[in-house]
Design a protein around this motif. Structure first.
Motif, mmCIF file in Angstrom:
data_model
loop_
_atom_site.group_PDB
_atom_site.id
_atom_site.type_symbol
_atom_site.label_atom_id
_atom_site.label_comp_id
_atom_site.label_asym_id
_atom_site.label_seq_id
_atom_site.Cartn_x
_atom_site.Cartn_y
_atom_site.Cartn_z
ATOM 1 N N GLY A 63 -7.012 35.387 31.383
ATOM 2 C CA GLY A 63 -8.045 34.868 30.496
ATOM 3 C C GLY A 63 -7.617 33.564 29.858
ATOM 4 N N LEU A 64 -8.616 32.791 29.452
ATOM 5 C CA LEU A 64 -8.360 31.459 28.919
ATOM 6 C C LEU A 64 -9.392 31.123 27.846
ATOM 7 C CD1 LEU A 64 -7.019 28.597 29.225
ATOM 8 C CD2 LEU A 64 -8.696 28.176 31.016
ATOM 9 N N CYS A 65 -8.917 30.624 26.726
ATOM 10 C CA CYS A 65 -9.782 30.146 25.656
ATOM 11 C C CYS A 65 -9.210 28.810 25.187
ATOM 12 C CB CYS A 65 -9.815 31.145 24.507
ATOM 13 S SG CYS A 65 -10.825 30.626 23.103
ATOM 14 N N LEU A 66 -9.950 27.734 25.410
ATOM 15 C CA LEU A 66 -9.514 26.402 24.995
ATOM 16 C C LEU A 66 -10.407 25.936 23.850
ATOM 17 C CD1 LEU A 66 -8.913 24.649 28.440
ATOM 18 C CD2 LEU A 66 -7.252 25.821 26.965
ATOM 19 N N ILE A 67 -9.793 25.624 22.733
ATOM 20 C CA ILE A 67 -10.514 25.155 21.545
ATOM 21 C C ILE A 67 -10.265 23.661 21.406
ATOM 22 C CG2 ILE A 67 -10.806 25.424 19.054
ATOM 23 C CD1 ILE A 67 -11.433 27.995 20.618
ATOM 24 N N SER A 68 -11.330 22.911 21.169
ATOM 25 C CA SER A 68 -11.224 21.474 20.928
ATOM 26 C C SER A 68 -11.982 21.152 19.640
ATOM 27 C CB SER A 68 -11.794 20.691 22.117
ATOM 28 O OG SER A 68 -13.167 20.977 22.278
ATOM 29 N N MET A 69 -12.049 19.880 19.295
ATOM 30 C CA MET A 69 -12.836 19.452 18.134
ATOM 31 C C MET A 69 -14.088 18.759 18.647
ATOM 32 S SD MET A 69 -11.254 20.464 15.426
ATOM 33 C CE MET A 69 -11.867 19.533 14.031
ATOM 34 N N TRP A 70 -15.222 19.036 18.007
ATOM 35 C CA TRP A 70 -16.479 18.397 18.358
ATOM 36 C C TRP A 70 -17.249 18.183 17.069
ATOM 37 C CZ3 TRP A 70 -21.671 20.643 18.962
ATOM 38 C CH2 TRP A 70 -22.571 19.749 19.549
ATOM 39 N N GLN A 71 -17.580 16.945 16.798
ATOM 40 C CA GLN A 71 -18.298 16.558 15.579
ATOM 41 C C GLN A 71 -17.604 17.098 14.327
ATOM 42 O OE1 GLN A 71 -22.388 17.770 16.144
ATOM 43 N NE2 GLN A 71 -22.799 16.075 17.541
ATOM 44 N N GLY A 72 -16.264 17.016 14.326
ATOM 45 C CA GLY A 72 -15.492 17.387 13.156
ATOM 46 C C GLY A 72 -15.242 18.875 12.964
ATOM 47 N N LEU A 73 -15.710 19.703 13.896
ATOM 48 C CA LEU A 73 -15.504 21.146 13.781
ATOM 49 C C LEU A 73 -14.865 21.691 15.049
ATOM 50 C CD1 LEU A 73 -18.929 22.221 12.237
ATOM 51 C CD2 LEU A 73 -16.713 22.228 11.093
ATOM 52 N N PRO A 74 -14.092 22.760 14.931
ATOM 53 C CA PRO A 74 -13.530 23.382 16.128
ATOM 54 C C PRO A 74 -14.653 23.884 17.032
ATOM 55 C CG PRO A 74 -12.537 24.296 14.148
ATOM 56 C CD PRO A 74 -13.680 23.448 13.712
ATOM 57 N N PHE A 75 -14.416 23.778 18.328
ATOM 58 C CA PHE A 75 -15.431 24.083 19.327
ATOM 59 C C PHE A 75 -14.771 24.820 20.492
ATOM 60 C CE2 PHE A 75 -17.528 22.638 23.290
ATOM 61 C CZ PHE A 75 -18.805 23.122 23.060
ATOM 62 N N VAL A 76 -15.408 25.877 20.977
ATOM 63 C CA VAL A 76 -14.900 26.592 22.143
ATOM 64 C C VAL A 76 -15.255 25.757 23.373
ATOM 65 C CG1 VAL A 76 -14.971 28.704 23.513
ATOM 66 C CG2 VAL A 76 -15.188 28.826 21.017
ATOM 67 N N ASP A 77 -14.260 25.073 23.895
ATOM 68 C CA ASP A 77 -14.441 24.207 25.056
ATOM 69 C C ASP A 77 -14.582 25.052 26.315
ATOM 70 O OD1 ASP A 77 -14.646 21.817 26.424
ATOM 71 O OD2 ASP A 77 -12.599 21.183 26.059
ATOM 72 N N VAL A 78 -13.715 26.035 26.478
ATOM 73 C CA VAL A 78 -13.742 26.930 27.636
ATOM 74 C C VAL A 78 -13.372 28.331 27.163
ATOM 75 C CG1 VAL A 78 -12.696 27.480 29.870
ATOM 76 C CG2 VAL A 78 -13.016 25.099 29.223
ATOM 77 N N LEU A 79 -14.129 29.309 27.610
ATOM 78 C CA LEU A 79 -13.807 30.715 27.389
ATOM 79 C C LEU A 79 -14.169 31.444 28.669
ATOM 80 C CD1 LEU A 79 -12.974 33.078 25.508
ATOM 81 C CD2 LEU A 79 -15.395 33.267 24.890
ATOM 82 N N THR A 80 -13.162 31.935 29.368
ATOM 83 C CA THR A 80 -13.430 32.637 30.618
ATOM 84 C C THR A 80 -12.345 33.673 30.874
ATOM 85 O OG1 THR A 80 -14.032 32.362 32.959
ATOM 86 C CG2 THR A 80 -12.246 30.973 32.128
ATOM 87 N N VAL A 81 -12.759 34.722 31.564
ATOM 88 C CA VAL A 81 -11.859 35.789 31.959
ATOM 89 C C VAL A 81 -11.999 35.948 33.462
ATOM 90 C CG1 VAL A 81 -11.367 38.269 31.736
ATOM 91 C CG2 VAL A 81 -12.040 36.941 29.722
ATOM 92 N N HIS A 82 -10.876 36.085 34.152
ATOM 93 C CA HIS A 82 -10.895 36.289 35.597
ATOM 94 C C HIS A 82 -11.735 37.539 35.889
ATOM 95 C CE1 HIS A 82 -9.504 37.488 39.563
ATOM 96 N NE2 HIS A 82 -9.160 36.216 39.731
ATOM 97 N N PRO A 83 -12.565 37.491 36.933
ATOM 98 C CA PRO A 83 -13.442 38.636 37.232
ATOM 99 C C PRO A 83 -12.715 39.986 37.335
ATOM 100 C CG PRO A 83 -14.068 36.770 38.578
ATOM 101 C CD PRO A 83 -12.802 36.372 37.848
ATOM 102 N N GLY A 84 -11.486 39.996 37.755
ATOM 103 C CA GLY A 84 -10.737 41.249 37.855
ATOM 104 C C GLY A 84 -10.300 41.826 36.517
ATOM 105 N N TYR A 85 -10.511 41.089 35.435
ATOM 106 C CA TYR A 85 -10.065 41.527 34.113
ATOM 107 C C TYR A 85 -11.206 41.629 33.107
ATOM 108 C CZ TYR A 85 -5.404 40.608 35.922
ATOM 109 O OH TYR A 85 -4.259 40.634 36.673
ATOM 110 N N THR A 86 -12.445 41.603 33.579
ATOM 111 C CA THR A 86 -13.582 41.671 32.660
ATOM 112 C C THR A 86 -13.741 43.074 32.086
ATOM 113 O OG1 THR A 86 -15.108 42.117 34.482
ATOM 114 C CG2 THR A 86 -14.822 39.808 33.825
ATOM 115 N N ARG A 87 -14.499 43.143 31.030
ATOM 116 C CA ARG A 87 -14.820 44.395 30.344
ATOM 117 C C ARG A 87 -13.594 45.094 29.745
ATOM 118 N NH1 ARG A 87 -19.945 44.501 30.095
ATOM 119 N NH2 ARG A 87 -21.240 44.106 31.892
ATOM 120 N N ARG A 88 -12.599 44.299 29.390
ATOM 121 C CA ARG A 88 -11.387 44.841 28.753
ATOM 122 C C ARG A 88 -11.221 44.293 27.337
ATOM 123 N NH1 ARG A 88 -6.802 44.851 33.524
ATOM 124 N NH2 ARG A 88 -8.168 45.528 35.198
ATOM 125 N N GLY A 89 -12.177 43.496 26.886
ATOM 126 C CA GLY A 89 -12.119 42.944 25.538
ATOM 127 C C GLY A 89 -11.285 41.685 25.409
#
Length: 156
Positions: A63-89
């Protein structure tokens, strides 16, 4: 993880969705460019709130969660989980971690965008995200972003 490892993970995890959106595969090089852009723009706060989740047994990136800044606030740039690891929270855990760390660093808000109708909307709402006004991203002749936000619903 290295830029190439993260880009390869995104390429593998998102290939089907991107192909369905564009009608063609997004080249691996575009994922590398996206990851390098993120790395160049991240701050200590956004880097700390970002997460890479690995499978302890196989050491594979799950899984991967990349946070960046957008218009002065933190922004979730990418949030993804590999299909083999979904539904695990994993996505929920990464977002909760990001929210906690950012709040401790003085950022009470975290923004993200999700395509309207995406099943993940219910997860975001359960975590307290609220819908903002609908937005349509623009596409340019130079080529679209490998992570489109067309018909996106910003959530705060």
């Amino acid at each position: 993880g290295s830029d190439k490892e993260i880009a390869l993970f995104l390429h593998k995890s998102l290939a089907g969705r991107m192909e369905a959106f564009y009608g063609r595969q997004v080249p691996f090089a575009q994922y590398v460019t996206q990851v390098q852009r993120y790395a160049g723009e991240s701050s200590p706060d956004t880097a700390a709130a970002s997460a890479l989740v690995y499978d302890r047994r196989t050491r594979a990136l799950a899984g991967l969660c990349l946070i960046s800044m957008w218009q002065g606030l933190p922004f979730v740039d990418v949030l993804t989980v590999h299909p083999g690891y979904t539904r695990r929270g994993l996505a929920t855990a990464m977002l909760k971690r990001a929210l906690t760390l950012l709040n401790q660093r003085g950022y009470p808000l975290l923004r993200l965008r999700v395509t309207e109708g995406n099943p993940a909307e219910s997860v975001f709402r359960r975590l307290g995200f609220m819908a903002g006004p609908p937005e349509v991203s623009r596409m340019f002749l130079g080529g679209p972003s490998p992570f489109p936000l067309t018909n996106a619903l910003p959530l705060l």
